[in-house]
Design an enzyme around this catalytic site. Structure first.
Site, PDB file in Angstrom:
ATOM      1  N   ASN A 113      -0.035  -0.552   3.352  1.00 55.61           N
ATOM      2  CA  ASN A 113       0.345  -1.067   2.034  1.00 55.61           C
ATOM      3  C   ASN A 113       1.575  -1.966   2.209  1.00 55.61           C
ATOM      4  O   ASN A 113       2.568  -1.559   2.816  1.00 55.61           O
ATOM      5  CB  ASN A 113       0.650   0.120   1.109  1.00 55.61           C
ATOM      6  CG  ASN A 113       0.996  -0.300  -0.307  1.00 55.61           C
ATOM      7  OD1 ASN A 113       2.122  -0.700  -0.581  1.00 55.61           O
ATOM      8  ND2 ASN A 113       0.039  -0.201  -1.211  1.00 55.61           N
ATOM      9  N   CYS A 161       5.336  -5.303  -7.145  1.00 50.41           N
ATOM     10  CA  CYS A 161       6.741  -5.490  -6.760  1.00 50.41           C
ATOM     11  C   CYS A 161       7.385  -6.572  -7.627  1.00 50.41           C
ATOM     12  O   CYS A 161       6.729  -7.558  -7.984  1.00 50.41           O
ATOM     13  CB  CYS A 161       6.847  -5.937  -5.304  1.00 50.41           C
ATOM     14  SG  CYS A 161       6.026  -4.844  -4.153  1.00 50.41           S
ATOM     15  N   LYS A 191      -3.804  -4.638  -4.620  1.00 48.27           N
ATOM     16  CA  LYS A 191      -3.635  -3.496  -5.534  1.00 48.27           C
ATOM     17  C   LYS A 191      -3.052  -3.962  -6.859  1.00 48.27           C
ATOM     18  O   LYS A 191      -1.935  -4.489  -6.910  1.00 48.27           O
ATOM     19  CB  LYS A 191      -2.733  -2.450  -4.887  1.00 48.27           C
ATOM     20  CG  LYS A 191      -2.572  -1.227  -5.771  1.00 48.27           C
ATOM     21  CD  LYS A 191      -2.059  -0.065  -4.999  1.00 48.27           C
ATOM     22  CE  LYS A 191      -1.874   1.149  -5.880  1.00 48.27           C
ATOM     23  NZ  LYS A 191      -1.274   2.244  -5.122  1.00 48.27           N
TER      24      LYS A 191
END
Ligand SMILES: Cc1cc2nc3c(=O)[nH]c(=O)nc-3n(C[C@H](O)[C@H](O)[C@H](O)COP(=O)(O)O)c2cc1C
Length: 319
Positions: free
Chosen positions: A115, A146, A181
């Protein structure tokens, strides 16, 4: 969505073997159950509880180019049917990850999905470029939740253009499968999914945590030092299922479902909604053997339902 006939549930479990294998972006997984990033440490910490070779795949904690120290404590709060976290993607950076974690993981009999975190587009590409030098990486999972420091801290995954930009940057530096994701903190997750598919993603995984908040009425203070955090666990399962179903109907690439999966039957619901595989997250904190129990639960469901391959369940929702 294509409609398929629903299997009748027979009263007693059969004994026939069930083929659990699924394929994601060219990767054949022995079963559809993966760990969810950030909830299984580096894998080594769980090796005493779980035979890692039973997992479909192991997804690592988010890895960034430099070490991130994470947010101040308290950064975990329990909620009704779930938990809030504001860990802040704490990790030792890609160099230390390669030395300490990946070197060990590469010797395990399980596909490793790394990840990837970043605060800028260049950060993401730098992590992947560094990992390209390592063996033992089956695929990348790009966490676009993020904060984007080039755009005032808004998450990359909340708009199509930055989500696509990160995907293109990673795609340009690797031939390994790229899973993007998705963040659920958006109005239309299907349009973000289409944007990352067009930018070269091989698969999408969803959902990351939902933004939430908890307050201690006695102290009148937020329970998390950062005030807000990400909600996970059974509380988010209906939202995750809805989003997986929407995204599976919007893209042609495989979808990996995640959010509140505690049992084999939960996992089956995600497969029926259109997921080709699932990830188990918060359940690992309740029961470190949760992933294996979910795998066993899928087998039991298939046996009881007279299904010989888990692939028959994918997108087989009877609406
Ligand atoms: C403590 C914690 C840390 C997490 N860290 C990451 C991370 O580093 N990268 C990421 O993409 N998702 C991270 N997540 C999100 C999970 O992988 C997952 O998407 C989410 O928790 C929903 O699944 P669940 O309800 O099964 O936990 C984290 C979740 C938790 C609870």
């Amino acid at each position: 969505m294509e409609q398929k006939s629903r299997p009748a549930i027979s009263a007693s479990p059969g004994s026939a073997t069930v083929d659990l294998s699924v394929e994601i972006a060219g990767l054949v997984l022995r079963n559809p159950v993966m760990t969810a990033s950030g909830t299984f440490a580096s894998g080594r910490e769980f090796a005493g509880f779980v035979d890692l070779s039973r997992l479909g795949a192991l997804v690592t904690k988010g890895v960034s180019s430099d070490p991130w120290s994470g947010n101040e404590s308290p950064r975990i709060a329990e909620t009704s049917s779930g938990m809030l976290n504001s860990i802040g993607l704490q990790n030792p950076g890609v160099e230390a990850f390669c030395e300490r974690d990946l070197a060990w993981l590469a010797g395990q009999d399980v596909p490793v999905v790394v990840n990837v975190s970043g605060h800028t587009v260049a950060d993401y590409a730098a992590v992947v470029e560094r990992l390209e030098r390592e063996r033992g990486v089956a695929a990348y999972e790009v966490n676009i939740s993020c904060p984007n420091l080039d755009a005032g801290g808004m998450a990359f995954g909340t708009a199509c253009a930055p989500a696509a930009e990160v995907t293109r940057a990673v795609r340009a530096v690797t031939k390994r499968p790229v899973i993007v994701k998705l963040s659920p903190n958006v109005t239309d997750i299907a349009e973000i999914a289409r944007a990352v598919e067009a930018a070269g993603a091989d698969a999408v995984s969803l959902i990351n945590t939902l933004l939430g908040m908890a307050i201690d009425a006695r102290t009148r203070r937020p329970k998390l030092a950062r005030t807000v955090g990400g909600l996970s666990g059974p509380a988010i399962k209906p939202v995750a299922l809805r989003m997986v179903w929407q995204v599976a109907g919007a893209v042609s690439i495989p979808v990996i479902g995640c959010g509140g999966i505690m049992t084999g039957e939960d996992a089956v619901e995600f497969l029926l909604a259109g997921a080709s595989a699932v990830q188990v997250g918060t359940a690992n904190f309740v029961d470190p053997g949760a992933t294996v129990h979910v795998i066993d639960g899928i087998v039991e469901y298939c046996r009881i339902s007279g299904i010989s391959s888990a692939r028959e369940l994918i997108g087989a929702l009877d609406t």
